[in-house]
Design a protein around this motif. Structure first.
Motif, PDB file in Angstrom:
ATOM      1  N   GLY A  79       0.843  -1.123   0.029  1.00 54.51           N
ATOM      2  CA  GLY A  79      -0.030  -0.076  -0.006  1.00 54.51           C
ATOM      3  C   GLY A  79       0.827   1.306  -0.033  1.00 54.51           C
ATOM      4  O   GLY A  79       0.307   2.453  -0.399  1.00 54.51           O
ATOM      5  N   ASN A  80       2.055   1.225   0.557  1.00 53.64           N
ATOM      6  CA  ASN A  80       2.843   2.429   0.208  1.00 53.64           C
ATOM      7  C   ASN A  80       3.729   2.425  -0.829  1.00 53.64           C
ATOM      8  O   ASN A  80       4.723   3.317  -0.931  1.00 53.64           O
ATOM      9  N   ASP A  81       3.436   1.856  -2.087  1.00 54.87           N
ATOM     10  CA  ASP A  81       4.173   1.641  -3.078  1.00 54.87           C
ATOM     11  C   ASP A  81       3.205   1.893  -4.446  1.00 54.87           C
ATOM     12  O   ASP A  81       3.493   2.827  -5.029  1.00 54.87           O
ATOM     13  N   GLY A  82       2.079   1.039  -4.457  1.00 55.74           N
ATOM     14  CA  GLY A  82       1.095   1.163  -5.568  1.00 55.74           C
ATOM     15  C   GLY A  82       1.539   0.482  -6.867  1.00 55.74           C
ATOM     16  O   GLY A  82       0.636   0.556  -7.879  1.00 55.74           O
ATOM     17  N   ARG A  83       2.740  -0.123  -6.847  1.00 56.28           N
ATOM     18  CA  ARG A  83       3.022  -0.765  -8.272  1.00 56.28           C
ATOM     19  C   ARG A  83       2.736  -2.034  -8.088  1.00 56.28           C
ATOM     20  O   ARG A  83       2.190  -2.874  -7.153  1.00 56.28           O
TER      21      ARG A  83
END
Length: 719
Positions: A155-159
């Motif tokens: 969730g703290n990246d999005g990829r």
């Protein structure tokens, strides 16, 4: 009495002459395997003479035709049989073996490691509408794919993270051509999104491993996005949202179509109302514009041209965990992507496709008045020729070239470093159908890189067997190479390829609105990049000495039949992944690869309320992290990740949609790891702080209006 005798003799003589002129044709119809075929049609071409085979595959009929005739035997699902025969009154007998015809709609397909999201495939797991109507995805293609098996939510990246691999191990293709920098640029621990409007695509092919030899330079997976060929109508779409707006217009002619769109996003008003967990001094903002043109070529060909440009900016303050001082970070991004693609059928079993793409990305980064730029330019050219020798055997032959340039500059002192390389690839891949129930796909991909002055080859092989109308199994294996990331290789251009080997076994059952899919996999890693230390810009002691593995299984069940007006799917993935990371001395589980991942997605349409209600629930076991206060490496784990998202779409009129969505409704305090100080305090303790979500939840409200001659046209597939 004499007249009677003469008449009898005349009739007998005529009958004898008539009987002598007839030819009796009989025989048996069998499959290539020797099975008796019932109900085959047997006849003489351009006549009314013929019959059908009986329960034993046998047939017999008579004909008055003379001389050479063409005997035809046909049956649905088999190739037609033709033979020239001589009808001269003598009995003729045949044994006809019909070859099975491979029908694309009924034949087995390769499903190991492959998930189609296209209306064109029969083994479809998700359709284009599913990709962008998944609650919690917020209109992002990648956000929807994280609800599929084999993926992890970070969730703290999005990829996109697939089967224990990091996000760099997945390549993204637009109409078969690779996209460079497919995600928007962002700051550390601020999630990003994919760049393109999901409404552009008619479907996608998402591989969790073992993908085709056509695609390369990715250790884990390939995501192939295919744009819409020809839209069905002129249409104007207007979007008004709580975070921005957009305008799109499509014009359709007899042999061509053109779509232009522009969008902007500014989170400043939103963030002034909804509290954030980070101190944004300049809220994330973005604008983009894109055009897509299509031109039909002849009866079956099409030429497409696409251009996308965008700009983005964000600024935030962070407290440096070591010094306690506030660190100001600003990121500005400009991006351009364009491609031209074509495909056509040349006749006699020949077809071809290909094109060219260019991706240009520039990041301008400022950290406490230290200014940097990162620029990357990727050019991809590809041409593919396919020959269908029969419905059983097809051969694909392709050639492609990548020109890759990457440069980093420290503006304060004018220092810069640059990477420039050319990579040539050739791939050849064949499909062979032993029958409608058994297919083999095998391919080889060969590569030459001028910077390394080296060449290498990798193999791919898949086998699919269909043992009933609704179920089949597939297995796949292959080797995959990937050059290290530009940010790493620019500091050591002698770094070699990283490598992985995949082994996959898959079972698929699909019948009348219900689909069940399970897959087991094992993936080994070799030549992974290790480094001693890194400050985000520089690395020390870079080597190719790393190794690792990922193993596990996936489960997927989808059902749109059991509950009225309801569609839902459930996924679960078990991924045991370990590898060498940075300066660790042993193989450890990466922080981006939770052991357990599960999700539930449901959509229900209420006709009387003209509404669609959706929800999704995602759960991961904890993320590993390294705690320097404890013995060992990556020995700690965060609490489990939980995210319940809800969405509601209301259609007051068919062309007007009001859409509301809220992610993480329960406000779960999800933590993705911890950051620690470089030095222990006076008590000998390394102080740490959690790395969490940008905000406890995200709330979205949008109004979508469609203007068209078709008053029922709308943007439901955008939501």
């Amino acid at each position: 009495m004499k007249r009677f005798i003469y008449l009898s003799l005349l009739i007998t003589t005529l009958y004898a002459q008539f009987a002598f002129g007839q030819t009796t044709i009989k025989g048996q119809v069998l499959s290539a395997k020797g099975e008796q075929l019932i109900g085959a049609n047997i006849y003489l071409d351009n006549t009314y003479d013929g019959t059908s085979s009986d329960i034993n595959g046998q047939f017999t009929f008579k004909t008055n035709e003379k001389n050479e005739q063409t005997l035809v035997v046909s049956m649905i699902g088999y190739h037609e049989y033709r033979e020239i025969i001589n009808c001269n009154g003598q009995p003729l007998q045949f044994t006809v073996n019909l070859r099975e015809k491979i029908d694309e709609m009924t034949a087995v397909t390769i499903t190991a490691g492959a998930m189609d999201a296209s209306d064109e495939k029969k083994a479809v797991v998700m359709k284009p509408l599913d990709i962008v109507t998944t609650s919690g995805a917020l209109g992002d293609v990648i956000g929807a794919l994280t609800k599929l098996p084999g993926t992890s939510t970070v969730g703290n990246d999005g990829r996109l993270f697939v089967r224990g691999g990091d996000a760099s191990e997945t390549n993204i293709y637009f109409d078969g051509l690779q996209v460079g920098n497919a995600y928007g640029s962002t700051a550390q621990n601020v999630p990003t999104r994919s760049r393109f409007n999901p409404n552009l695509f008619r479907g996608s092919f998402f591989s969790t491993g073992g993908y085709s030899a056509e695609y390369g330079q990715a250790l884990s997976s390939a995501l192939v996005l295919n744009s819409i060929d020809m839209p069905i109508r002129d249409q104007t779409d207007i979007s008004l949202m709580s975070v921005g707006g957009g305008l799109s217009h499509t014009m359709v002619g007899e042999n061509r179509a053109f779509t232009a769109s522009a969008n902007f996003t500014d989170l400043s008003p939103y963030m002034s109302i909804i509290n954030q967990n980070m101190d944004f001094t300049d809220a994330p903002s973005n604008w983009d514009a894109e055009v897509l043109g299509r031109q039909k070529i002849g009866k079956s060909g099409i030429l497409k041209g696409f251009m996308h440009i965008e700009g983005a900016k964000m600024s935030l303050n962070r407290e440096d965990i070591n010094s306690g001082e506030i660190q100001a970070t600003t990121i500005e991004n400009s991006y351009q992507f364009g491609n031209v693609s074509f495909r056509n059928v040349a006749g006699n079993g020949w077809s071809y496709y290909g094109g060219a793409s260019i991706s240009n990305n520039e990041d301008r980064i400022s950290i406490d008045n230290e200014n940097y730029t990162r620029t990357s330019l990727l050019n991809h050219n590809k041409a593919v020729l396919i020959k269908d020798f029969s419905d059983k055997f097809s051969l694909k032959n392709g050639l492609e070239a990548y020109a890759n340039q990457y440069e980093e500059t420290v503006l304060n002192d004018g220092m810069s470093r640059k990477l420039d390389e050319l990579t040539i690839n050739h791939f050849i891949e064949a499909d062979y159908y032993f029958s409608s129930n058994l297919v083999l796909r095998a391919g080889i991909r060969s590569t030459y890189n001028d910077l390394l002055e080296d060449n290498w080859s990798t193999y791919r092989a898949s086998l699919g067997y269909k043992f009933s109308k609704y179920s089949q199994v597939s297995v796949a294996s292959g080797t995959f190479n990937q050059l290290p990331a530009n940010e790493v290789r620019i500091q050591n251009t002698a770094l070699e390829n990283t490598q992985s080997t995949h082994y996959i076994a898959n079972y698929l059952y699909s019948k009348e609105g219900r689909t069940f899919r399970t897959e087991a996999f094992y993936k080994s890693y070799d030549n992974l990049v290790l480094f001693g230390q890194s400050d985000g810009l520089d690395f020390t002691d870079l080597t190719n000495d790393g190794s690792g593995y990922a193993q596990g299984f996936d489960l997927f069940y989808r059902d749109n039949k059991s509950l009225k007006n309801t569609d839902f799917w459930i996924t679960y993935s078990y991924t045991d992944s370990k590898r060498n990371l940075s300066g660790f001395e042993s193989q450890v589980r990466p922080g981006f690869a939770p052991l357990h991942n599960a999700s539930l997605v449901m959509k229900k349409f209420f006709r009387e309320l003209r509404s669609q209600l959706g929800f999704s629930y995602s759960w991961n076991s904890g993320y590993t992290y390294h705690n320097p206060n404890l013995e060992g490496e990556m020995q700690s784990e965060t609490p489990a990740f939980n995210n319940l998202s809800l969405s509601w779409s209301y259609l007051p009129t068919p062309n007007l949609i009001i859409h509301f969505e809220c992610s993480n409704v329960l406000g779960s305090d999800n933590i993705f790891g911890y950051q620690y100080t470089n030095q222990a305090n006076e008590n000998g303790v390394f102080e740490g702080r959690p790395q969490g979500m940008v905000a406890d939840r995200f709330i979205f409200l949008g109004v979508f209006l469609t203007l068209s001659k078709d008053k029922k046209a709308n943007q439901l597939n955008n939501l």
